[in-house]
Scaffold this active site. Structure first.
Site, PDB file in Angstrom:
ATOM      1  N   LYS A  46       0.845  -1.190   0.000  1.00 29.75           N
ATOM      2  CA  LYS A  46       0.000   0.000   0.000  1.00 29.75           C
ATOM      3  C   LYS A  46       0.889   1.252   0.000  1.00 29.75           C
ATOM      4  CE  LYS A  46      -3.383   2.927   0.758  1.00 29.75           C
ATOM      5  NZ  LYS A  46      -4.201   3.367  -0.391  1.00 29.75           N
ATOM      6  N   CYS A 131      -1.821  10.400  -6.115  1.00 30.81           N
ATOM      7  CA  CYS A 131      -2.999  10.109  -5.283  1.00 30.81           C
ATOM      8  C   CYS A 131      -3.965  11.298  -5.345  1.00 30.81           C
ATOM      9  CB  CYS A 131      -2.592   9.832  -3.843  1.00 30.81           C
ATOM     10  SG  CYS A 131      -4.060   9.570  -2.809  1.00 30.81           S
ATOM     11  N   LYS A 165       4.208   6.145 -10.206  1.00 31.50           N
ATOM     12  CA  LYS A 165       2.817   5.883 -10.590  1.00 31.50           C
ATOM     13  C   LYS A 165       2.193   7.204 -11.003  1.00 31.50           C
ATOM     14  CE  LYS A 165      -1.340   3.398  -9.390  1.00 31.50           C
ATOM     15  NZ  LYS A 165      -1.919   2.458  -8.439  1.00 31.50           N
ATOM     16  N   GLY A 250      -5.453  -0.572 -14.805  1.00 34.13           N
ATOM     17  CA  GLY A 250      -6.711   0.107 -15.115  1.00 34.13           C
ATOM     18  C   GLY A 250      -7.627  -0.771 -15.935  1.00 34.13           C
TER      19      GLY A 250
HETATM   20  C1  SIN Z   1      -5.897   6.290  -1.579  1.00 35.18           C
HETATM   21  O1  SIN Z   1      -5.395   5.771  -0.571  1.00 35.18           O
HETATM   22  O2  SIN Z   1      -6.606   7.295  -1.511  1.00 35.18           O
HETATM   23  C2  SIN Z   1      -5.651   5.673  -2.917  1.00 35.18           C
HETATM   24  C3  SIN Z   1      -4.243   5.849  -3.313  1.00 35.18           C
HETATM   25  C4  SIN Z   1      -4.100   6.438  -4.665  1.00 35.18           C
HETATM   26  O3  SIN Z   1      -5.055   6.571  -5.410  1.00 35.18           O
HETATM   27  O4  SIN Z   1      -2.957   6.778  -5.016  1.00 35.18           O
END
Ligand code: SIN
Length: 312
Positions: A46, A131, A165, A250
């Site tokens: 994560k 994010c 990313k 995606g």
């Molecule tokens: C999130 O934790 O809000 C998702 C992470 C992301 O979209 O980079």
């Protein structure tokens, strides 16, 4: 006919090209182990921050007929937790471990990378520049100048290979401008395309309400909504940056979408919404479907069709 799904890149070999998208099934050691022990070819953690975070208020994820909307807000256990997992990870068992880093500032990302460099953990950082869900924090990779500054600093702090990313781009000029920025950093070896399409709004007509609470209901879209946008980003960055690897993310929910991403140029592919809905059994199913497609087309290896998308 034998089909070989293995992927060799950056000096490592994955048994197959499929793994979890950061954010799905990767917040706790228990979830990460479920991915590692599944048919997935790699594992990613994560997106983590310096300190643990609770994330945004619930409800913050909703399934929709065409995919998902989320505004999780980076709930995570803090980078030390994921580094600890990386220390104990069986790196030689053949499934690479990627560490997703999403500092709330450039300094935070540098702190985490410097800690990683000191420990020399054999994992690959994927730095999340996209994010959409932290209130008040814009998606860095929509700011080309700030991205260039971040990549310069990151390249000073971290001398190994790394990836970023990216959010989706929607304009050819932006593909070219961002490719120009990314192309300037030799250590940047892979680009993950795409994060969710940020700040969508899903409405429940019956309740006359948003379906998630944070940010007045705005959240990142995943699943079927994003497949064509993801494919466009994979194809464009693979075309513009042939010396780098593009990881497709995606809208992958069967072997067919995995095939499309690889045909568009992806080295490997991540599964998000579908993994959230179906659980880790999705990896085995999708790999079986991809194998069937390759067999039907007479392809033995992924290289037989990777990046070979024709324009009609
Ligand atoms: C999130 O934790 O809000 C998702 C992470 C992301 O979209 O980079």
């Amino acid at each position: 006919m034998t089909v070989d799904l293995s992927v060799s890149w950056l000096g490592m070999t994955m048994p197959n090209p499929l793994y979890n998208a950061s954010g799905v099934m990767c917040r706790s050691v228990e979830e990460l182990e479920r991915v590692r022990l599944s048919a997935a070819g790699a594992v990613i953690t994560k997106s983590c921050t310096l300190d643990p975070r609770e994330g945004n208020p619930e409800p913050r994820y909703a399934s929709t007929p065409l995919g998902s909307i989320n505004s999780m807000g980076l709930p995570n256990a803090g980078y030390r937790y994921y580094f600890d997992y990386a220390r104990r990870y069986p790196h030689h068992a053949g499934k690479p471990l990627f560490l997703s880093l999403s500092g709330l500032s450039l300094e935070d990302n540098l702190t985490m990378l410097e800690a990683l460099a000191v420990e020399q953990l054999p994992c690959l950082p994927e730095i999340n520049l996209s994010c959409p869900n932290v209130p008040g924090k814009p998606q860095l990779a929509y700011d080309f100048a700030a991205t260039a500054i971040a990549l310069a600093e990151i390249s000073r702090a971290w001398h190994g290979p790394f990836g970023v990313k990216l959010p989706p781009y929607f304009d050819p000029v932006h593909f070219v401008e961002m490719a120009h920025v990314l192309g300037g950093y030799a250590g940047l070896r892979f680009i993950t395309c795409i994060n969710s399409i940020g700040n969508g709004l899903v409405i429940d007509v019956e309740r006359e309400s948003t379906v998630i609470r944070p940010k007045q209901g705005l959240g990142g879209l995943g699943g079927d909504y994003v497949l064509p946008t993801a494919l466009a980003n994979v194809r464009e960055f693979a075309r513009l940056l042939p010396e780098k690897h593009v990881i497709g993310c995606g809208g992958i929910r069967s072997g067919k979408e995995a095939f499309m991403h690889i045909l568009a140029g992806a080295t490997a592919v991540q599964v998000g919404t579908c993994l959230h809905e179906e659980g880790e059994g999705a990896f085995e199913r999708i790999l079986g479907e991809l194998t069937d497609i390759m067999r039907a087309k007479g392809y033995h290896r992924l290289e037989d069709f990777r990046g070979r998308l024709k324009v009609c």
